[in-house]
Design a protein around this motif. Sequence first.
Motif, PDB file in Angstrom:
ATOM      1  N   ALA A  19     -46.663  -9.255 -14.665  1.00 33.73           N
ATOM      2  CA  ALA A  19     -45.835  -8.427 -13.797  1.00 33.73           C
ATOM      3  C   ALA A  19     -45.804  -9.053 -12.411  1.00 33.73           C
ATOM      4  N   ALA A  20     -44.616  -9.274 -11.891  1.00 28.41           N
ATOM      5  CA  ALA A  20     -44.505  -9.700 -10.490  1.00 28.41           C
ATOM      6  C   ALA A  20     -44.735  -8.505  -9.586  1.00 28.41           C
ATOM      7  N   GLN A  21     -44.287  -7.333 -10.065  1.00 23.59           N
ATOM      8  CA  GLN A  21     -44.541  -6.064  -9.378  1.00 23.59           C
ATOM      9  C   GLN A  21     -44.825  -4.988 -10.429  1.00 23.59           C
ATOM     10  N   LEU A  22     -45.693  -4.061 -10.052  1.00 21.96           N
ATOM     11  CA  LEU A  22     -46.022  -2.930 -10.941  1.00 21.96           C
ATOM     12  C   LEU A  22     -46.289  -1.722 -10.053  1.00 21.96           C
TER      13      LEU A  22
ATOM     14  N   ARG B 140     -47.179   2.722  -9.587  1.00 20.42           N
ATOM     15  CA  ARG B 140     -48.175   3.683 -10.080  1.00 20.42           C
ATOM     16  C   ARG B 140     -47.721   4.382 -11.358  1.00 20.42           C
ATOM     17  N   HIS B 141     -46.424   4.355 -11.666  1.00 20.76           N
ATOM     18  CA  HIS B 141     -45.923   4.959 -12.907  1.00 20.76           C
ATOM     19  C   HIS B 141     -45.865   3.946 -14.055  1.00 20.76           C
ATOM     20  N   GLY B 142     -46.180   2.679 -13.744  1.00 15.66           N
ATOM     21  CA  GLY B 142     -46.122   1.658 -14.784  1.00 15.66           C
ATOM     22  C   GLY B 142     -44.780   0.972 -14.899  1.00 15.66           C
ATOM     23  N   ASN B 143     -43.906   1.162 -13.918  1.00 17.12           N
ATOM     24  CA  ASN B 143     -42.666   0.369 -13.907  1.00 17.12           C
ATOM     25  C   ASN B 143     -43.018  -1.057 -13.513  1.00 17.12           C
ATOM     26  N   GLN B 144     -42.450  -2.013 -14.265  1.00 14.49           N
ATOM     27  CA  GLN B 144     -42.802  -3.419 -14.055  1.00 14.49           C
ATOM     28  C   GLN B 144     -41.550  -4.217 -13.736  1.00 14.49           C
ATOM     29  N   ASN B 145     -41.720  -5.247 -12.921  1.00 14.35           N
ATOM     30  CA  ASN B 145     -40.593  -6.114 -12.551  1.00 14.35           C
ATOM     31  C   ASN B 145     -40.977  -7.572 -12.742  1.00 14.35           C
ATOM     32  N   ILE B 146     -40.151  -8.288 -13.516  1.00 17.05           N
ATOM     33  CA  ILE B 146     -40.286  -9.747 -13.622  1.00 17.05           C
ATOM     34  C   ILE B 146     -38.938 -10.410 -13.356  1.00 17.05           C
ATOM     35  N   SER B 147     -37.978  -9.616 -12.882  1.00 23.91           N
ATOM     36  CA  SER B 147     -36.607 -10.121 -12.756  1.00 23.91           C
ATOM     37  C   SER B 147     -36.368 -10.824 -11.422  1.00 23.91           C
ATOM     38  N   CYS B 148     -36.551 -10.116 -10.337  1.00 29.81           N
ATOM     39  CA  CYS B 148     -36.294 -10.704  -9.018  1.00 29.81           C
ATOM     40  C   CYS B 148     -36.937  -9.840  -7.950  1.00 29.81           C
ATOM     41  N   VAL B 149     -37.171 -10.443  -6.775  1.00 29.15           N
ATOM     42  CA  VAL B 149     -37.708  -9.706  -5.639  1.00 29.15           C
ATOM     43  C   VAL B 149     -36.604  -9.574  -4.598  1.00 29.15           C
ATOM     44  N   GLY B 150     -36.443  -8.357  -4.082  1.00 28.73           N
ATOM     45  CA  GLY B 150     -35.381  -8.080  -3.123  1.00 28.73           C
ATOM     46  C   GLY B 150     -34.209  -7.424  -3.830  1.00 28.73           C
ATOM     47  N   ASP B 151     -33.056  -7.397  -3.151  1.00 32.83           N
ATOM     48  CA  ASP B 151     -31.860  -6.770  -3.706  1.00 32.83           C
ATOM     49  C   ASP B 151     -31.367  -7.574  -4.907  1.00 32.83           C
ATOM     50  N   TRP B 152     -31.178  -6.900  -6.022  1.00 34.68           N
ATOM     51  CA  TRP B 152     -30.774  -7.587  -7.253  1.00 34.68           C
ATOM     52  C   TRP B 152     -29.478  -8.381  -7.067  1.00 34.68           C
ATOM     53  N   HIS B 153     -28.548  -7.858  -6.246  1.00 29.95           N
ATOM     54  CA  HIS B 153     -27.254  -8.525  -6.098  1.00 29.95           C
ATOM     55  C   HIS B 153     -27.373  -9.884  -5.414  1.00 29.95           C
ATOM     56  N   ARG B 154     -28.371 -10.008  -4.556  1.00 36.81           N
ATOM     57  CA  ARG B 154     -28.631 -11.311  -3.939  1.00 36.81           C
ATOM     58  C   ARG B 154     -30.110 -11.379  -3.603  1.00 36.81           C
ATOM     59  N   PRO B 155     -30.917 -11.717  -4.598  1.00 34.49           N
ATOM     60  CA  PRO B 155     -32.367 -11.594  -4.431  1.00 34.49           C
ATOM     61  C   PRO B 155     -32.962 -12.574  -3.413  1.00 34.49           C
ATOM     62  N   ASP B 156     -34.057 -12.141  -2.780  1.00 33.59           N
ATOM     63  CA  ASP B 156     -34.835 -13.053  -1.933  1.00 33.59           C
ATOM     64  C   ASP B 156     -35.497 -14.106  -2.803  1.00 33.59           C
ATOM     65  N   ARG B 157     -36.009 -13.654  -3.954  1.00 35.35           N
ATOM     66  CA  ARG B 157     -36.625 -14.587  -4.904  1.00 35.35           C
ATOM     67  C   ARG B 157     -36.176 -14.221  -6.307  1.00 35.35           C
TER      68      ARG B 157
ATOM     69  N   PRO C 245     -46.441  -0.586 -27.951  1.00 36.90           N
ATOM     70  CA  PRO C 245     -47.355  -0.472 -26.813  1.00 36.90           C
ATOM     71  C   PRO C 245     -47.303  -1.732 -25.953  1.00 36.90           C
ATOM     72  N   THR C 246     -47.205  -1.535 -24.632  1.00 36.01           N
ATOM     73  CA  THR C 246     -47.096  -2.648 -23.693  1.00 36.01           C
ATOM     74  C   THR C 246     -48.180  -2.508 -22.630  1.00 36.01           C
ATOM     75  N   SER C 247     -49.109  -3.456 -22.616  1.00 37.66           N
ATOM     76  CA  SER C 247     -50.122  -3.508 -21.562  1.00 37.66           C
ATOM     77  C   SER C 247     -49.753  -4.621 -20.594  1.00 37.66           C
ATOM     78  N   TYR C 248     -50.421  -4.641 -19.442  1.00 35.55           N
ATOM     79  CA  TYR C 248     -50.114  -5.659 -18.431  1.00 35.55           C
ATOM     80  C   TYR C 248     -51.373  -6.410 -18.008  1.00 35.55           C
ATOM     81  N   TRP C 249     -51.157  -7.663 -17.652  1.00 34.75           N
ATOM     82  CA  TRP C 249     -52.224  -8.524 -17.130  1.00 34.75           C
ATOM     83  C   TRP C 249     -51.795  -9.049 -15.766  1.00 34.75           C
ATOM     84  N   ILE C 250     -52.610  -8.806 -14.763  1.00 34.08           N
ATOM     85  CA  ILE C 250     -52.311  -9.230 -13.396  1.00 34.08           C
ATOM     86  C   ILE C 250     -53.480 -10.069 -12.880  1.00 34.08           C
TER      87      ILE C 250
END
Lengths: 256, 282
Positions: free
Chosen positions: A100-103, A105-122, A138-143
Amino acid sequence: MSGGRGVSAGRAEVCVVACAEAWRGDGEVLASPMGVVPTIGARLARLTFAPDLLLTDGEALLMADVPALGARPRAVEGWLPFRRHLAVVAGGRRHVMMGAAQLDRHGNQNISCVGDWHRPDRQLLGVRGAPANTLNNPTSYWIPRHSPRVLVEKVDMVSGVGYDRAAAAGPSATRFHRIPRVVTDLAVLDFETPDRTMRVRSLHPGVTAAELQAATGFALEVPRDVPRTRPPSAEELRLIREVIDPDGLRAREVRG
Amino acid sequence: MTADEAVAHLESGMTVGIGGWGSRRKPMALVRALLRSDVRDLTVVSYGGPDVGLLVAAGRVRKLVAAFATLDSIPLEPHFRAARQRGDVELVELDEAMFMWGLTAAAHRLPFLPVRAGLGSDVMTVNPCLRTVTSPYEDGEELVAVPALTLDAALVHLNRADARGNAQYLGPDPYFDDLFCEAAREAYVSCERLVDSAGFAEGGGPQTLLVQRSCVNGVIEAPGGAHFTSCVPDYDRDEAFQAAYAAAAAGPGAWREFADRFLSGDEDAYRAAVDDFTEGAA
């Protein structure tokens, strides 16, 4: 930090065992680890308390044996190209441990992009299979580096679905949704709370509550009586060091 | 048929599906031919790898339909990343399974297929065109209706093919190359080696015959046609070359130099430049 009889485990080895524990009791399902430490963990689980797990070679084969990292299996027990892998995901006979690049407290995970999706910072990977994984098996995460930049108040793009978003999306989304475990280099976390928000399940040996809180981007209470993560046994340490990861690749992902 | 002749069938504005997965068995000779043509404004549908990177870097892609773009051993496709951060490529970001069902719907001539994947995720938010359907049966489940990904053309690369368009894969994973061909109005198959139909038996049983001639419009013999991606068992990924590709993508000057050296000529010139690169590295 003792593995018993004077064998001392490093942090990476504690993490390996914590990852392995995520698959305990899963039975005859496919373990899909992403990352070095979860891969060692899945192989350790198969060699010890979860002998029924199915393991892939990282490509299209199911391995009948448990080779060292980087070695080819000597025996193959199945064929699992990507299209069949997608069927296993949808059929639920799988427990994946993703990164997970971001996770949040509810378990939402992001591996897509950082910043605004339309023009991401990363721009990162893209959602890959995270939306399907989280709704089907079942989906667990490793950070590997627990930090406020990863454990965030709100993720920028929900790739893997958390408990609140699944609930809002309705019964088809919650039907098979489950996030059993989050393993980081500091602690083991889960969502076994009434409101399905993240809680501390155990602190790794040597980690303080203050250290964990400082590394987390949202309020994460550490109960006074929270247990310590189980250290590896002497036999587990031998399997990790001599059989599964003799080249010590785990230390590249987690220091110490 | 040559790669250039195949690409001559493509037109600007088309929707083109590209087979393979990440940096594996990509039809790179066909992609290089596409770069030599004037075709642009493409909608590219791909489990993305350097095919996406090269076409995006050359400004040929108006819209990309993908679940990721990766070089596998190098996790992030550098040109794709840069283009997204500049905001100059339109993206339809789908889940890997949604993508497969979109192709499957097209292959079956259905408007959509229902899947669970996507519900609750921002895939639904960033693609406001996506709709849901309610099961007409007792369960009444609400599911995502993945629209058919119908392709004007598909480009794939396999290990062996015969002149009529039957094609065989010899590696462990078919990826989705047959599905790309079936979802397309026209499909072009490049191969490592052209064989007569009797020659297929040497490679493996009939289940290795992945692509059928009834959905193929052209066959191109292109040895090394997946380079620098993998085409096992014929060859593995050229990691040294891929690393040079990724390093060159870091800046416009370095990229111009790379493109001049490797992409300014025809496929023979490419092979010669790669041989020269490999000898220099040895």
